[in-house]
Design an enzyme around this catalytic site. Structure first.
Site, short mmCIF file in Angstrom:
data_model
loop_
_atom_site.label_atom_id
_atom_site.label_comp_id
_atom_site.label_asym_id
_atom_site.label_seq_id
_atom_site.Cartn_x
_atom_site.Cartn_y
_atom_site.Cartn_z
N HIS A 319 6.81 3.47 7.08
CA HIS A 319 7.99 3.89 6.32
C HIS A 319 9.11 2.86 6.48
CE1 HIS A 319 8.80 7.99 4.46
NE2 HIS A 319 9.98 7.43 4.28
N ARG A 322 11.53 3.51 9.34
CA ARG A 322 12.57 4.53 9.17
C ARG A 322 12.20 5.87 9.80
NH1 ARG A 322 15.95 3.05 4.93
NH2 ARG A 322 16.25 5.13 4.09
N ASP A 350 2.49 -1.51 3.45
CA ASP A 350 3.91 -1.81 3.23
C ASP A 350 4.63 -1.88 4.56
OD1 ASP A 350 4.94 0.70 4.08
OD2 ASP A 350 5.05 1.50 2.06
#
Ligand SMILES: Cc1cc2nc3c(=O)[nH]c(=O)nc-3n(C[C@H](O)[C@H](O)[C@H](O)COP(=O)(O)O)c2cc1C
Length: 432
Positions: A319, A322, A350
């Site tokens: 994330h 995060r 990602d």
């Protein structure tokens, strides 16, 4: 004429041994050739964007043009932001090994992802609250994605509905990111709407049992509901264009769950469901007839388990740092995840993509493609839709140049030997 020849013809040693330069009258045409000034760009947004050569440049511009609390919401990460910096460091530490003397005139950057050909191995990741960064928001990102033939994943907590994204980009490869809640009716409704809106890929995000603690947001008062500090408010008042745009466009809300009763805080609490488990995945697999990827995978065992339960693939993601802090960089765990799920499952990665060569590093180590979050949000903050376009342009040109300098004429030629990872070198540790 070579450099040595020039020296031979124009310079003769004088009797005292010093070189005498032979001179001639200057020619105005040569001066003109040297002094080719660029025409000034009058549009300030275009001027800013043209001056950005890297994603980091877009980040700096975004920081100048957006209220600090909004910029921090995008740029910040959880707790001490250790994971966020590990993500970036892992890409910096990747070692590229070129194979030269291969013709690379016009490399084929495209790749096949989930049965469709896309321009290069890049997907726009889902991001909540996107119209807060810039009033053009999700629709702008979807339009760029459509023009560039890249997929775009709308977030459940997006500020634009699935239907409006489809209207903005009717030919786009529009995906939907799902947060499953403990409310069955809402889950059913969201999945049905995604199907109805023509989405063919759903991402189920699983790394949000509870919200990560992003200290900058807490300090700025950018929480749900907002409790702005005076400092944040005064800073925001320095950005009149941002305010005018915000106040003269649709109010910012969780558009896809707009009709759900309760305050935004109630809805936010509902969306992070600490009770989510594998049965929910099994339910979704039965209900959703198309591609299903599980986003937020951080170890090979989880990757294996979700694909065994019928997911078509995984997104290796923390994330963007995060959520849980101090987790591994996604690039470091990617090879093990690929090995766990085998060659046929789709693997995306990602968290930390900021350069076209990062995409090559991920593909070389087992990813079919990468997703970007902040990279396009920096562009959005710097200049709306044109800024997102600029972010893609930058990444695409870095990706192309990277392939060419590696001696590769196609995305399909990228192999593990082209990019070794710190984690895999004898002196490296398995996990950073
Ligand atoms: C501002 C912001 C909002 C995000 N909102 C969501 C979201 O609603 N759903 C989700 O699955 N991921 C969300 N993410 C995570 C992204 O999908 C992606 O995993 C992450 O941004 C990748 O890291 P990067 O920003 O370093 O590229 C968000 C990320 C950011 C920066």
């Amino acid at each position: 004429m070579t450099e040595t020849e020039t020296v031979k013809r124009s310079e003769k040693p004088a009797p005292d041994g010093r070189v005498q330069v032979r001179r001639r009258l200057p020619r105005i045409s040569e001066v003109r050739e040297l002094l080719q000034f660029r025409a000034p760009v009058l549009d300030p947004v275009r001027r800013r964007l043209e001056s950005a050569l890297t994603i980091e440049d877009l980040r700096r511009i975004g920081r100048r043009t957006t209220p600090r609390a909004v910029f921090d919401y995008v740029d910040g990460a959880a707790d001490a932001e250790v994971t966020a910096s590990r993500n970036l460091q892992a890409f910096r530490d990747a070692v590229f090994v070129p194979e030269n003397l291969n013709p690379v005139v016009d490399p084929d950057l495209s790749t096949e992802l989930l049965g469709e050909r896309i321009a290069f191995p890049l997907v726009f990741a889902p991001t909540g609250y996107t119209r807060m960064m810039h009033h053009e928001g999700e629709a702008a990102v979807a339009r760029v994605a459509q023009r560039r033939n890249l997929p775009y994943a709308l977030s459940t907590v997006g500020t634009t509905t699935i239907e409006d994204v489809r209207e903005a980009a009717p030919e786009g490869k529009n995906w939907f990111q799902l947060y499953l809640t403990n409310n069955r009716r809402l889950n059913n409704e969201l999945v049905d709407r995604a199907l109805e809106a023509g989405c063919r890929t759903v991402l189920l995000t699983i790394d949000t049992a509870v919200g990560g603690r992003r200290l900058k947001d807490v300090r700025n008062g950018l929480t749900i509901p907002p409790s702005l500090t005076l400092k944040t408010f005064l800073d925001m008042s320095r950005f009149p264009y941002w305010w005018i745009n915000k106040l003269t466009t649709e109010p910012i809300d969780f558009a896809s769950v707009r009709d759900f009763p309760g305050t935004s805080a109630d809805v936010a609490a509902l969306l992070f469901d600490p009770g989510l488990d594998y049965d929910d995945l099994v339910w979704l697999r039965k209900k959703w007839p198309h591609n299903l990827l599980v986003k937020g995978i951080q170890n090979p065992d989880d990757a294996r388990r979700v694909t065994e339960l019928g997911a078509d693939g995984v997104v290796v993601s923390n994330h963007g740092g995060r959520q849980l802090d101090r987790t591994p960089a996604t690039l470091d765990i990617l090879p093990a995840v690929r090995e766990a799920v085998g060659p046929d499952a789709t693997v995306l990665l990602d968290s930390g993509i900021r350069h076209g060569q990062d995409i090559i590093a991920a593909v070389a180590n087992g990813a079919d493609a990468v997703m970007i979050g902040r990279a396009y949000l920096y562009g959005l903050m710097a200049g709306g839709e044109a800024g997102v376009e600029r972010a893609v342009e930058i990444l695409l040109s870095e990706y192309r140049r990277g392939l060419q300098l590696l001696g590769l004429d196609a995305t399909s030629k990228i192999a593990p030997r082209h990019v070794s990872l710190h984690a895999n070198t004898p002196e490296g540790t398995p996990i950073r």
